[in-house]
Design a protein around this motif. Structure first.
Motif, mmCIF file in Angstrom:
data_model
loop_
_atom_site.group_PDB
_atom_site.id
_atom_site.type_symbol
_atom_site.label_atom_id
_atom_site.label_comp_id
_atom_site.label_asym_id
_atom_site.label_seq_id
_atom_site.Cartn_x
_atom_site.Cartn_y
_atom_site.Cartn_z
ATOM 1 N N LEU A 1 0.849 -1.197 0.000
ATOM 2 C CA LEU A 1 0.000 0.000 0.000
ATOM 3 C C LEU A 1 0.878 1.238 0.000
ATOM 4 O O LEU A 1 1.897 1.280 0.687
ATOM 5 N N VAL A 2 0.463 2.254 -0.761
ATOM 6 C CA VAL A 2 1.162 3.540 -0.797
ATOM 7 C C VAL A 2 0.211 4.625 -0.300
ATOM 8 O O VAL A 2 -0.904 4.751 -0.810
ATOM 9 N N LEU A 3 0.629 5.367 0.725
ATOM 10 C CA LEU A 3 -0.089 6.567 1.155
ATOM 11 C C LEU A 3 0.479 7.717 0.343
ATOM 12 O O LEU A 3 1.634 8.109 0.526
ATOM 13 N N LEU A 4 -0.326 8.257 -0.559
ATOM 14 C CA LEU A 4 0.191 9.172 -1.575
ATOM 15 C C LEU A 4 -0.397 10.571 -1.453
ATOM 16 O O LEU A 4 -1.610 10.760 -1.487
ATOM 17 N N ASP A 5 0.490 11.561 -1.336
ATOM 18 C CA ASP A 5 0.098 12.965 -1.389
ATOM 19 C C ASP A 5 -0.026 13.372 -2.854
ATOM 20 O O ASP A 5 0.664 12.820 -3.725
ATOM 21 N N MET A 6 -0.891 14.321 -3.146
ATOM 22 C CA MET A 6 -1.038 14.819 -4.512
ATOM 23 C C MET A 6 -0.077 15.953 -4.827
ATOM 24 O O MET A 6 0.260 16.203 -5.978
ATOM 25 N N TYR A 7 0.361 16.678 -3.798
ATOM 26 C CA TYR A 7 1.257 17.817 -4.001
ATOM 27 C C TYR A 7 2.697 17.382 -3.738
ATOM 28 O O TYR A 7 3.130 17.298 -2.597
ATOM 29 N N LEU A 8 3.411 17.092 -4.810
ATOM 30 C CA LEU A 8 4.802 16.652 -4.708
ATOM 31 C C LEU A 8 5.684 17.618 -5.494
ATOM 32 O O LEU A 8 5.221 18.244 -6.457
ATOM 33 N N PRO A 9 6.946 17.753 -5.120
ATOM 34 C CA PRO A 9 7.781 18.803 -5.719
ATOM 35 C C PRO A 9 8.233 18.533 -7.144
ATOM 36 O O PRO A 9 8.660 19.460 -7.834
#
Length: 269
Positions: free
Chosen positions: A50-58
Motif C-alpha cells: 500500500l502507498v499513502l500518496l500525497d497529490m502535491y509533490l515537488p
C-alpha cells in the motif's frame, strides 16, 4: 503484515502519517519518501502493498505517480494507493478514483480517520484474498467498499469530512481550505502537525507507566523542550494527565498519560 510506503513532501507530515500507520495492527511502514520520483523508485525496490500518496509533490504530480503505479505492472503486482492530500478540487478527486485509489482522505483530518480507513482496507484485502469462486453477493459486498463508498458518517468516501486539523501543516505551500470546524488556537510557537505527532506518540505509548518528556522526544524526533511544551499543553486541555515517579535522588520525574474519552467524561461530571 501489510507493508506501507508513505509519500508526502512535508517531512513532519510524513513522520506523523508513519506514526499513525504503525498504530494500526497488521501494518508496518517500510519507508517514507518526499517526492514522486523517490516514490516510484521505492516501489520498485521495496514492493510495498500500500502507498499513502500525497497529490502535491515537488517533482511529479501525484496523479501522474498514481497512474504510473497502477499502470506499469500486473494488477497483482502493483501496490494499492490510498490518497492523503490537501487537494479537494473535483478534478483531482475524479482522477484519483479513475486511477484506482482505494480511498481519498482530505487534509486536515482526525488521526482516527486514517486508522479506521486502514483497518477497513485490511478487512477488504483479507476478504478478497479468501475468494476462490465468488458468488454475485460476494462481488457486490466487495464492490460496495470500492472508492466512493459511503463512509460510516454518511459522507462519500472520496469526499471525506475534515474535522479537526491534525495532519495539515501551517507552512505547507498548498494549504487546505478551512475545515468546517476550527480547532482551538494553539499557544504561540506550537503547530497543529507537531501537536498531532506528540499526541500520536503519547497514544502509541499506552500502558500505565506513561511517557516522560525525554522518551516522547526520542520517539517523535523532537527536542525534549519542544516535546514537554506540547505535553504540558495537553495537560492544560485535560487530554493528558501527569503522575510523578520518585527516584532515589533528585526531582521526581513527570510522566504523561493520555486521558481517554471515558476519563474526560467522568472528570467533567
Amino acid at each position: 503484515m501489510i507493508r506501507v510506503l508513505v509519500v508526502d513532501d512535508d517531512f513532519m507530515v510524513a513522520r506523523l502519517h508513519s506514526t499513525l500507520v504503525e498504530q494500526v495492527p497488521g501494518f508496518t511502514v517500510v519507508r517514507a519518501v518526499h517526492s514522486g520520483n523517490d516514490a516510484l523508485a521505492a516501489v520498485r525496490e521495496l514492493r510495498p502493498d500500500l502507498v499513502l500518496l500525497d497529490m502535491y509533490l515537488p517533482d511529479v504530480p501525484g496523479l501522474e505517480v498514481l497512474r504510473e503505479l497502477r499502470g506499469t505492472a500486473a494488477p497483482d503486482e502493483s501496490p494499492d494507493v490510498l490518497v492523503v492530500t490537501a487537494a479537494r478540487d473535483a478534478a483531482t478527486v475524479r482522477g484519483a478514483q479513475r486511477g484506482g485509489a482505494v480511498q481519498y482522505i482530505i487534509k486536515p483530518f482526525e488521526g482516527q480517520l486514517l486508522r479506521e480507513r486502514l483497518s477497513r482496507y485490511a478487512e477488504r484485502r483479507a476478504e478478497l484474498a479468501a475468494l476462490h469462486a465468488p458468488e454475485q453477493d460476494d462481488v457486490d459486498r466487495l464492490f460496495a467498499g470500492a472508492p466512493g463508498e459511503a463512509a460510516p458518517d454518511g459522507t462519500d468516501g472520496a469526499r471525506t469530512a475534515t474535522g479537526t486539523a491534525d495532519a495539515a501543516t501551517a507552512t505547507s505551500p498548498h494549504p487546505a481550505a478551512p475545515a468546517a470546524h476550527t480547532p482551538a488556537r494553539l499557544p504561540k510557537g506550537l503547530t497543529e502537525q507537531t501537536a498531532e505527532l506528540v499526541r500520536a506518540t503519547l497514544e502509541a505509548a499506552g500502558g500505565s507507566s506513561g511517557l516522560s518528556a525525554s522518551e516522547c522526544a526520542e520517539r517523535s524526533g523532537l527536542s525534549r523542550v519542544s516535546a514537554r511544551r506540547y505535553l504540558e499543553h495537553f495537560v492544560s486541555l485535560g487530554t493528558a494527565r501527569v503522575t510523578l515517579r520518585y527516584g532515589t535522588t533528585g526531582r521526581p520525574e513527570r510522566r504523561y498519560h493520555r486521558v481517554d474519552a471515558q476519563e474526560e467524561t467522568s472528570g467533567s461530571a
